[in-house]
Every structure is written in C-alpha cells, then in structure tokens.
Design a protein around this motif. Structure first.
Motif, PDB file in Angstrom:
ATOM      1  N   PHE A  44       0.817  -1.213   0.000  1.00 12.54           N
ATOM      2  CA  PHE A  44       0.000   0.000   0.000  1.00 12.54           C
ATOM      3  C   PHE A  44       0.852   1.265   0.000  1.00 12.54           C
ATOM      4  O   PHE A  44       0.485   2.276  -0.606  1.00 12.54           O
ATOM      5  CB  PHE A  44      -0.935  -0.006   1.215  1.00 12.54           C
ATOM      6  CG  PHE A  44      -2.005  -1.046   1.135  1.00 12.54           C
ATOM      7  CD1 PHE A  44      -3.234  -0.766   0.573  1.00 12.54           C
ATOM      8  CD2 PHE A  44      -1.782  -2.327   1.620  1.00 12.54           C
ATOM      9  CE1 PHE A  44      -4.224  -1.725   0.494  1.00 12.54           C
ATOM     10  CE2 PHE A  44      -2.759  -3.292   1.554  1.00 12.54           C
ATOM     11  CZ  PHE A  44      -3.988  -2.996   0.986  1.00 12.54           C
ATOM     12  N   PHE A  46      -7.397  -6.455   1.383  1.00 11.07           N
ATOM     13  CA  PHE A  46      -6.513  -5.886   2.407  1.00 11.07           C
ATOM     14  C   PHE A  46      -5.749  -6.954   3.185  1.00 11.07           C
ATOM     15  O   PHE A  46      -5.365  -6.721   4.325  1.00 11.07           O
ATOM     16  CB  PHE A  46      -7.333  -5.028   3.374  1.00 11.07           C
ATOM     17  CG  PHE A  46      -8.032  -3.872   2.726  1.00 11.07           C
ATOM     18  CD1 PHE A  46      -7.325  -2.777   2.274  1.00 11.07           C
ATOM     19  CD2 PHE A  46      -9.406  -3.890   2.541  1.00 11.07           C
ATOM     20  CE1 PHE A  46      -7.967  -1.714   1.667  1.00 11.07           C
ATOM     21  CE2 PHE A  46     -10.059  -2.834   1.933  1.00 11.07           C
ATOM     22  CZ  PHE A  46      -9.335  -1.739   1.491  1.00 11.07           C
ATOM     23  N   TRP A  63      -3.843  -7.570   6.517  1.00  9.16           N
ATOM     24  CA  TRP A  63      -4.114  -6.602   7.582  1.00  9.16           C
ATOM     25  C   TRP A  63      -5.569  -6.644   8.052  1.00  9.16           C
ATOM     26  O   TRP A  63      -5.830  -6.406   9.238  1.00  9.16           O
ATOM     27  CB  TRP A  63      -3.729  -5.195   7.102  1.00  9.16           C
ATOM     28  CG  TRP A  63      -2.383  -5.179   6.461  1.00  9.16           C
ATOM     29  CD1 TRP A  63      -2.062  -4.917   5.161  1.00  9.16           C
ATOM     30  CD2 TRP A  63      -1.147  -5.515   7.105  1.00  9.16           C
ATOM     31  NE1 TRP A  63      -0.725  -5.046   4.946  1.00  9.16           N
ATOM     32  CE2 TRP A  63      -0.120  -5.416   6.125  1.00  9.16           C
ATOM     33  CE3 TRP A  63      -0.783  -5.885   8.400  1.00  9.16           C
ATOM     34  CZ2 TRP A  63       1.210  -5.672   6.400  1.00  9.16           C
ATOM     35  CZ3 TRP A  63       0.551  -6.138   8.684  1.00  9.16           C
ATOM     36  CH2 TRP A  63       1.527  -6.027   7.689  1.00  9.16           C
ATOM     37  N   TYR A  64      -6.485  -6.945   7.162  1.00  7.97           N
ATOM     38  CA  TYR A  64      -7.883  -7.065   7.593  1.00  7.97           C
ATOM     39  C   TYR A  64      -8.053  -8.255   8.539  1.00  7.97           C
ATOM     40  O   TYR A  64      -8.662  -8.133   9.608  1.00  7.97           O
ATOM     41  CB  TYR A  64      -8.781  -7.225   6.369  1.00  7.97           C
ATOM     42  CG  TYR A  64     -10.253  -7.289   6.699  1.00  7.97           C
ATOM     43  CD1 TYR A  64     -11.016  -6.135   6.781  1.00  7.97           C
ATOM     44  CD2 TYR A  64     -10.888  -8.509   6.916  1.00  7.97           C
ATOM     45  CE1 TYR A  64     -12.374  -6.191   7.079  1.00  7.97           C
ATOM     46  CE2 TYR A  64     -12.240  -8.580   7.211  1.00  7.97           C
ATOM     47  CZ  TYR A  64     -12.972  -7.412   7.296  1.00  7.97           C
ATOM     48  OH  TYR A  64     -14.311  -7.473   7.603  1.00  7.97           O
ATOM     49  N   THR A  69      -1.933   0.272   5.715  1.00  9.74           N
ATOM     50  CA  THR A  69      -2.773   0.390   4.511  1.00  9.74           C
ATOM     51  C   THR A  69      -2.877   1.832   4.020  1.00  9.74           C
ATOM     52  O   THR A  69      -3.742   2.142   3.216  1.00  9.74           O
ATOM     53  CB  THR A  69      -4.187  -0.157   4.791  1.00  9.74           C
ATOM     54  OG1 THR A  69      -4.759   0.549   5.905  1.00  9.74           O
ATOM     55  CG2 THR A  69      -4.143  -1.644   5.106  1.00  9.74           C
ATOM     56  N   ASN A 111      -6.416   6.368   2.927  1.00 10.14           N
ATOM     57  CA  ASN A 111      -6.381   5.022   3.499  1.00 10.14           C
ATOM     58  C   ASN A 111      -7.613   4.259   3.024  1.00 10.14           C
ATOM     59  O   ASN A 111      -8.711   4.451   3.535  1.00 10.14           O
ATOM     60  CB  ASN A 111      -6.352   5.078   5.029  1.00 10.14           C
ATOM     61  CG  ASN A 111      -5.908   3.761   5.643  1.00 10.14           C
ATOM     62  OD1 ASN A 111      -6.262   2.692   5.154  1.00 10.14           O
ATOM     63  ND2 ASN A 111      -5.133   3.841   6.722  1.00 10.14           N
ATOM     64  N   LEU A 142      -8.560   1.272   3.522  1.00  7.14           N
ATOM     65  CA  LEU A 142      -9.172   0.433   4.541  1.00  7.14           C
ATOM     66  C   LEU A 142     -10.227   1.194   5.332  1.00  7.14           C
ATOM     67  O   LEU A 142     -11.212   0.609   5.788  1.00  7.14           O
ATOM     68  CB  LEU A 142      -8.090  -0.100   5.494  1.00  7.14           C
ATOM     69  CG  LEU A 142      -8.571  -1.036   6.609  1.00  7.14           C
ATOM     70  CD1 LEU A 142      -9.177  -2.303   6.034  1.00  7.14           C
ATOM     71  CD2 LEU A 142      -7.427  -1.372   7.559  1.00  7.14           C
TER      72      LEU A 142
END
Length: 543
Positions: free
Chosen positions: A117, A155, A158-159, A523, A530, A532
């Motif tokens: 990202f 994502f 990280w998600y 992200t 961002n 996210l």
C-alpha cells in the motif's frame, strides 16, 4: 379453507427484466437466462414483465405441490409445477448444490500477491490495481459467472489481523488462561481470513495459539476442499465441517467466538404484504408452472418462522418499515376501507422482506452455542435494490468485448442459479433482535423442537476451589443491573466470581472498527489516503 389475496396489480409471470441499455447485449444470450428451457412452441422473449388487472390467483398454481429448499437439495433439475415460500425460492436459487448460484456461478476474487500500500500513489491508482486484478481473475469470462470480493482479500493480511486482534483482546480479558481459544467461522470462503487470523496469533500470541481450536462451518463442498488444502496442513488446529449452520446439531458449552463475515447478506428472506383494510399480514408464495414461469400469491400467515419473527417485532415494538402502512395504522378502519376501494388501488401494501433466516441463525446460536460471542459484518445499505422495504439487489454479469457489465434486475423472480440475491441488514434492529433472543431461557430437558436441545449442566467458574452447591441470584448484591450488560446465565459467574453478566453487543461502522483494531498505518497510501478506512462505508460490524 386457506384465504387467498391478490396484490391488486399482480405480476403474473416474470423472468429476467434488465435495463433498457443492455437489452441488445441480452439478445444474443437470452437462452442462458430464460427461466425455462427453450421450446419451439413457446415464443422467445427477452423481457418478461407482463402486468394484469386480474386480481384472481391462478387456481392451478394454488393447487401445486408445496416444496421447501431442503427437499429440493437432491433435485438436479429446476422444479416445475410447484409452489414454495419466498425464502425457499431464494435459498434454492442460491444454494442448491446442482444448479444454485454459489455452487455453480460464484467465484471468489483472489489478490494473487500482497499489495504494498505504501508504494501506491493514490486512490485512483489503487482502484486501477484492483480492477486489473479482477481481469486477471477472469471476471465476466462467461455468462452469469460473478467474481465477488471481500475486504479480506483486498486488504490481506491486515484485515484478518484486525479481526484476530479483536478476538484476542476479548479472550485475554475474559477467558485466558482458563478456557481454550475456540472460534467458529460460518462460511469461510477460500480460507484467507482463517489463515490470516491464525498466522497473526501464532506470530504474536503463541501461548494462545497453543490453545486454539478453529472450526469452519462451510455449506459448499468445493470451498470446504479448498479450505482443507490451504489450512489443515499449516494449522492443525483447524477443523472443517461441511454442512449448513442451520443443520448444526452439536452443543458447544464452552465460551467461543462465532464469526459471520459477509454471510448474512445472502440469507433467505420471506416476503409479506399487509391487507390495507385490517392491516393483517400475508405471506408470499412463488409458484413455478410447467413452462418454468413464475407467479406469486399470498395467504394468511401460517408459517411458524414468519409468525415468530412478527411476534418478536411486536415484542420489540419495532413498527413495519413501510411508510404507507405506518400512516394507515394511525387512521381509522373506515378511512382504510375507503382508501382500498379507490379505483386501481391495490388491496395489499408494497412488499416487505423480513430476515427469517437471520432469526433462525440467532436461535441456532442461542441453542447450540450458549456462551458464544458473535462478530458479524455485512452491508447496511445496497444500491439498485428491487422495489419493496428491505428489498434485495438481484444482479448478474453480462459479458461483452469491452468489459463485463453488472446488471441489476427489477424483480426477485429470475432464473435460479444465475443471479446473486443480496439483502441489506438493519444493524440497529439486528442488535435488538439478537439481544432479545439471547435473553430467552433455554427450553427444559426433553422439551421444544429438535433444534433446541436441552441445556447442559452449568460450568463452574475456573477460579472456584470446588464446584458450588448453589447459584447466586443476579440481583443478590444489588437491585441495579446495567443496561449495557446481559442478564447472566444461571450458575455462570464471571472471573471475579460475581454474576455481572456479559457486555451487550454494539454496532460499529467499518471505519470505527478498523481504527480500533487494525494497524491502519499498513494500509495508508503515499497520498495519505487510506482505503481500509475510506472504502466499505456501507458496511457495519456487530460485536
């Protein structure tokens, strides 16, 4: 004798109505989307939207054999000369293993490589990267095949790590080290979320990973095989249960977490309409004639699940979401009779879609996972919905030489298996409904329906030196009970030894949840944007 009511201006036969601008595309592909097999004796049509002022339901359709989605699971061909409740029609269209949408037409978007990202210039470049990934995944490569994605894939990791941090924080606060870390994920897709959660826990909390038990409840046999290949070798704590959550019959008496991520939007709903004279609800049926054409008719509510939902709504004092109906409820019966007798006035209200299968999920969790904590995420709003209150989006993909086009329909009555049917979720109402279901007592031994088993003996507190011989009434220490706490289960105490009750669920926006649990710096784009936090603004969390 069963009472029959017509909707006034009744849709007698519907197929795949599409937007005018794409009718030319459909002309070459109409054989794929007709709701019946091509027949030389039946004139070919593209848009099936006949309307009629005839308010008499077809007697032949009413006498068709009634079927359910469960009965149709073993049927390899789409049924004809049958009738079913709207929820059974939706569930059969989406989940039938032989011709349903998810087993045959849905494909999961997969980012083949992790996205850096920090090297992406801005949201425009980010959108282009995602669009290119869609092309590489084969989106729109064949008629009706849809590529659907989740934030888990876009994502990753990280998600998934944000979800893991949420679960770990709650587990450390309440249950560590006395209870195992148990998770049940409903509908795990291709297993990416489970992998990211377990990778993060193994890396950051090895003492919790050693006590982890990760269970996946997956209705799709194909996805279950993918999950086994991806997860079971790397994470031995994973167990795959290839069944529907509605067929679950095992009691989990220990504390656990239940994940339902982007699942309930495809749960079947029932359709009801109200008699505008006496405001009595009527349940909707879908009929399929010998040619595969659809029709609808309505009867007084006799289905136990629909009746249970309406009773729950009355108990919670939630009015119907139909504005016209709320206005008529404030007026007298004489005015309602006058209104319904006006020329061309319908005798039933506009349709309302009620989440009966979602209610089934909540009662299943109450019965089989009495000490669970639910983390649920889904769409709170959806564009291009069909007419009606809480109505779904019905859509399919049309291939073209330039790019595939997502085409929304204007009716629910479309060919089973070729169309995605997605419902929005009213999270505030869901929260009230969920807490009310959890507040209901479990049935006594040997009582109630088979999907509500008798309760097991209460588990004693792990801090107690011996099993208690008595239970403390929740109001023993004080007559005051906080409104944001649940009434504690009889015999279950907190780690402090006091019956304070579990914290009630709350509703969060997608951005609020991610700002709380995600590492948002990972992200962020070079422009400072961002995705996210800025994407999925129509998504909410219940936890």
């Amino acid at each position: 004798m069963t009472s029959l009511v017509s909707p006034g201006i009744r849709i007698l036969s519907q197929k795949c109505p599409q937007r005018t601008e794409v009718l030319t595309r459909l002309a070459s592909q109409r054989a794929h989307f007709s709701s019946r097999p091509p027949a030389s004796k039946v004139p070919d049509k593209i848009n099936y939207n006949p309307y009629s002022f005839d308010d008499t339901p077809d007697v032949e359709h009413i006498n068709y054999r009634r079927v359910t989605a469960a009965e149709l699971r073993k049927q390899r061909e789409r049924p004809t000369r049958v009738k079913m409740l709207v929820r059974d029609f939706i569930e059969d269209s989406l989940y039938n293993p032989h011709y349903g949408y998810f087993p045959k037409r849905a494909a999961i978007f997969n980012m083949k490589k992790l996205l850096d990202f920090g090297s992406v210039r801005n949201m425009v470049e980010f959108d282009n990267i995602v669009a290119q990934a869609y092309i590489e995944n084969g989106h729109g490569s064949s008629p009706g095949v849809q590529m659907w994605h989740t934030p888990t894939e876009i994502f990753k990791p990280w998600y998934g790590r944000a979800i893991a941090q949420c679960l770990v924080s709650d587990y450390l606060l309440k249950h560590f080290p006395y209870e195992d870390f148990k998770v049940y994920e409903i509908g795990a897709g291709n297993g990416t979320l489970a992998r990211d959660i377990l990778d993060y826990i193994r890396e950051q909390y090895p003492e919790i990973y050693d006590r982890a038990q990760y269970n996946i409840i997956e209705i799709s046999e194909n996805l279950a095989d993918i999950q086994r290949e991806k997860l079971c070798g790397e994470h031995p704590c994973v167990t795959i249960h290839n069944k529907s959550i509605f067929d679950w019959d095992t009691r989990e008496s220990a504390p656990c977490f239940v994940l339902a991520m982007e699942v309930v939007d495809n749960f079947a709903h029932d359709m009801i309409r109200y008699d505008l004279q006496n405001l009595e609800p009527y349940q909707g049926y879908v009929t399929v004639d010998a040619n595969g054409d659809f029709s609808t008719y309505y009867t007084r509510v006799t289905d136990p699940l629909i009746a249970s939902y309406l009773a729950l709504r009355r108990r919670l004092m939630h009015p119907p979401p139909i504005k016209q109906l709320r206005r008529l409820m404030k007026l007298g019966k004489a005015f309602r009779t006058f209104y319904s007798n006006l020329p061309f006035a319908p005798n039933l209200s506009p349709p309302e879609y009620i989440p009966t299968r979602l209610l089934s999920l909540l009662t299943t969790l109450r019965a089989h996972f009495p000490r669970h904590r639910l983390l649920l995420s889904d769409f709170a709003q959806l564009p291009d919905a069909i007419p009606g209150a809480n109505a779904p989006v019905v859509q399919t993909v049309i291939s073209s030489r330039d790019s595939p086009a997502m085409v929304p329909c204007s009716t629910l009555l479309v060919m089973p298996g070729y169309f995605d049917i997605m419902f929005p979720t009213d999270f505030e109402y869901l929260c009230d409904m969920y807490e009310d279901v959890l507040s209901q007592p479990l049935p006594p031994p040997n009582a109630g329906p088979p999907d509500r088993p008798p309760p097991l003996p209460a588990r004693s507190s792990p801090l107690a030196t011996s099993s208690p011989t008595f239970t403390v009434d929740p109001n023993f220490f004080s007559s005051y009970h906080p409104k944001n706490r649940r009434t504690p289960e009889s015999g279950n105490t907190s780690t402090m030894g006091l019956p304070v009750g579990e914290r009630k669920s709350s509703v969060f926006t997608h951005a609020d949840f991610m700002e709380t649990y995600a590492d948002v710096n990972r992200t962020r784009l070079r422009s400072g944007e961002n995705p996210l936090l800025e994407m999925y603004q129509n998504v909410k969390f219940l936890f």
